[in-house]
Design an enzyme around this catalytic site. Structure first.
Site, PDB file in Angstrom:
ATOM      1  N   GLU A   1       1.647   0.507  -4.841  1.00  0.00           N
ATOM      2  CA  GLU A   1       1.125   1.769  -5.331  1.00  0.00           C
ATOM      3  C   GLU A   1       2.269   2.782  -5.351  1.00  0.00           C
ATOM      4  O   GLU A   1       2.738   3.202  -4.292  1.00  0.00           O
ATOM      5  CB  GLU A   1       0.040   2.294  -4.391  1.00  0.00           C
ATOM      6  CG  GLU A   1      -1.219   1.469  -4.362  1.00  0.00           C
ATOM      7  CD  GLU A   1      -2.252   2.107  -3.434  1.00  0.00           C
ATOM      8  OE1 GLU A   1      -3.380   2.343  -3.887  1.00  0.00           O
ATOM      9  OE2 GLU A   1      -1.941   2.362  -2.260  1.00  0.00           O
TER      10      GLU A   1
ATOM     11  N   ASP B   1       0.856  -1.172   0.000  1.00  0.00           N
ATOM     12  CA  ASP B   1       0.000   0.000   0.000  1.00  0.00           C
ATOM     13  C   ASP B   1       0.904   1.238   0.000  1.00  0.00           C
ATOM     14  O   ASP B   1       1.918   1.270   0.714  1.00  0.00           O
ATOM     15  CB  ASP B   1      -0.869  -0.019   1.260  1.00  0.00           C
ATOM     16  CG  ASP B   1      -1.985   0.996   1.196  1.00  0.00           C
ATOM     17  OD1 ASP B   1      -2.755   0.958   0.227  1.00  0.00           O
ATOM     18  OD2 ASP B   1      -2.084   1.823   2.118  1.00  0.00           O
TER      19      ASP B   1
END
Ligand code: CA
Length: 632
Positions: free
Chosen positions: A350, A321
């Protein structure tokens, strides 16, 4: 104290592998890193809840800011915390390295991990493959099974993933059986470490969260277990789920959120070494705090944690993340360490650029633009996502799949696995839906209000065909293949369903009773099978792509591609318009594998010369004379 100074790091960087509570039959050794503490005491408890302590033992200072203590006897199942005194203030904290914990993660538990292994665990192994050979399906543990139509017993639990041959009342496969039939290679689970937003002590209360609010990074979330009060149960059950997926040839990827914690000041490391884990008041993650991964003992914590999960839980990859918050060096070191201890894992995240304030100079981040310095680490490709479904923040604007105009040059770069930030197809994770933002079907409807169900399904399939057949790594949110929707209940859709109830988030398995959804499922199965059949869809380098894949457009709105290597030729066309389009095929006889509503590895029909492309559909034809499959 400047935790990020050279002098601090020189004095207090501990490199041993024994932080935490190391169990053995005759004794347990405790070691905690607390360099600024004046005293550390170990507290023992008989449970993980609110019982009074059963004993308290001072730790003694040891090397590099660590404190240690050994207690005799078999301590398996004993709960513990630390009382740490810094600047005259004493705080009680859970061990950041706790491998097990009690209800709601307030106390650690000493554990003999061998007792948590399911049958056959020593032989258990997940699949290993080049990342471009993977097809990743993103799912939330609760969403998978909670709907009444799932036909599963352990609704909302890890154990639902161990249930074989489940189906809806009408016989459509659900859960594991569905995943197998779909043909994906990996399941990526939304956070399964211990998070704080769901109260584990009242399972009967309907609660929901995605889980991007970590409180303990080294043991599983309790609300997905059948008994969150006994620390070993969640570990056993998660391992059983992983074992079941592995037995069926499916890999498991864990979503890791090292970039922030639930509440900064309540997080264990920030209590033990005040403020050490976080970058001051920096909030680039928009979750209240950013992890100071550039500090040596935060970096070690992240690397240790990843290696621990990979080894102990036999995981097959990690999805980071907001990797863009984490410094690039930490990701490089994590990759090296993982490659050494558990080689071949899939690593990606990400790579958005975030406005974070680091505590050291010259720090670069694990963001898309630094992809070149992070080989072996992939990034979500928002370019292909936005081209296909439309811009992220203008949800009424269509993308290519919803009938918007997109320049061929941009589509070509996407299909060739060549976004602006990388030349390496192994680094691009291609997707048009994930847990964030609108579900694909919802996003198409927002761009085309009043669209019929039939056309919605066609446009969803067009997006899927482009995404799954592009060079790079295909990824999609669970349920995209059933036209999953997240209805707000007020006629609209939920774009951020992180704490929405089950009626928004659950996978509604009975959706397959609708013929458009069922056709869409069959189409996804066909696309995945096709991708796995032809290595031309899974090229591993820019150079290979340059040699074997050539754009051959069929009109300003209709991109086409020719893929060829020894004896194999594939022609791929994406036609987004509402009218059929007559095109001229290259010389020779072409066998259709994807056409109109169908996709797969079977030949649907043969064609030569001019042919009429159906509206809103992809087409894949092969001139391959060696193809194994038979004429339909
Ligand atoms: Ca929890």
């Amino acid at each position: 104290m400047d935790y990020s100074s050279d002098s601090f790091e020189k004095a207090f960087t501990y490199t041993g592998d024994d932080l935490g509570a190391v169990w053995s039959p005759g004794c347990t050794r405790f070691r905690l890193w607390a360099p600024t503490a004046s005293a550390v005491r170990l507290r023992l408890y008989s449970d993980g809840g609110s019982s009074a302590p059963t004993g308290e033992y001072p730790l003694v200072p040891d090397i590099r800011g660590t404190w240690t203590r050994t207690l005799d006897g078999d301590l398996h199942g004993v709960y513990y915390t630390y009382l740490v005194t810094v600047d005259g203030i004493t705080r009680e904290a859970i061990d950041p390295y706790a491998r097990a914990g009690g209800v709601n993660g307030q106390r650690g538990m000493v554990i003999d991990l061998a007792r948590t292994n399911p049958d056959g665990w020593t032989l258990d192994r997940g699949p290993r493959m080049a990342i471009t050979d993977a097809v990743i399906w993103e799912a939330h543990v609760r969403d998978l099974s909670i709907h009444p139509s799932s036909g599963m017993e352990y609704k909302g639990k890890y154990l639902a993933l161990t249930e074989e041959n489940t189906s809806t009342a009408h016989g459509f496969p659900t859960g594991l059986a569905h995943i197998k039939a779909l043909g994906v290679t990996h399941v990526q689970l939304l956070p399964i470490y211990d998070y704080g937003s769901v109260d584990e002590s009242c399972p009967e209360r309907r609660q929901y969260n995605w889980g991007y609010d970590p409180i303990n990074f080294n043991f599983p979330e309790g609300s997905y277990s059948t008994d969150p009060f006994h620390g070993e149960v969640r570990i056993q059950e998660l391992k059983q789920a992983i074992r079941a997926l592995h037995k069926n040839g499916i890999g498991v990827i864990m979503d890791v959120v090292y970039n922030h914690v639930y509440h900064r000041d309540d997080f264990s490391i920030n209590k033990i070494v005040p403020g050490y884990f976080s970058r001051g008041a920096s909030n680039g993650s928009c979750c209240g705090n950013d992890t100071a991964s550039e500090r040596s003992m935060v970096r070690k914590f992240i690397v240790d944690s990843l290696c621990y999960w990979a080894k102990e839980y036999h995981l097959d990859g990690f999805r980071f993340d907001l990797a863009g918050i984490i410094d690039a060096q930490t990701i490089r070191l994590a990759r090296q360490a993982l490659e050494k201890s558990t080689p071949g894992l899939l690593l990606y995240g990400e790579g958005w650029e975030m406005n974070t304030v680091v505590t050291k100079k010259d720090v670069s981040f694990a963001s898309q633009k630094n992809a070149g310095s992070l080989p072996g680490f992939g990034f979500f490709n928002d370019t292909i996502r936005d081209l296909l479904r439309g811009p992220l923040f203008e949800s009424a604007d269509p993308g290519f799949a919803s009938g918007g105009f997109v320049p061929l040059s941009e589509l070509n770069e996407a299909f060739l696995g060549h976004p602006s930030w990388t030349e390496d197809p192994k680094q691009t994770i291609n997707y048009c839906s994930c847990h964030d933002n609108y579900a694909l079907a919802d996003r198409i409807q927002l761009a085309r209000p009043g669209i019929t169900r039939l056309e919605l399904a066609r446009r969803n399939r067009l997006a899927a065909a482009f995404c799954i057949l592009s060079q790079g790594v295909p990824f999609f949110q669970a349920g995209e293949e059933m036209l999953r929707s997240k209805p707000s209940g007020r006629g609209g859709f939920v774009d951020n369903s992180y704490r929405s109830p089950d009626r928004v988030n659950a996978l509604r398995w009975n959706a397959f009773e609708n013929p458009d959804a069922l056709r869409t499922l069959r189409y996804y199965q066909g696309l995945i099978a096709l991708r796995r059949e032809f290595s031309l869809f899974r090229l591993r380098s820019r150079e290979e792509i340059r040699q074997k894949l050539h754009p051959v457009p069929f009109g300003a709105h209709t991109p086409g591609y020719l893929l060829e290597d020894d004896g194999r030729q594939l022609l791929v066309i994406f036609h987004p318009e509402d009218d059929p389009l007559e095109v001229k095929l290259p010389t020779g006889t072409w066998n259709a594998l994807v056409w109109d509503n169908d996709a797969g590895t079977r030949i649907l029909f043969q064609a030569e010369g001019r042919i009429l492309l159906p509206p809103v559909a992809a087409a894949v034809l092969t001139a391959d004379t060696t193809i194994k499959v038979k004429l339909n």
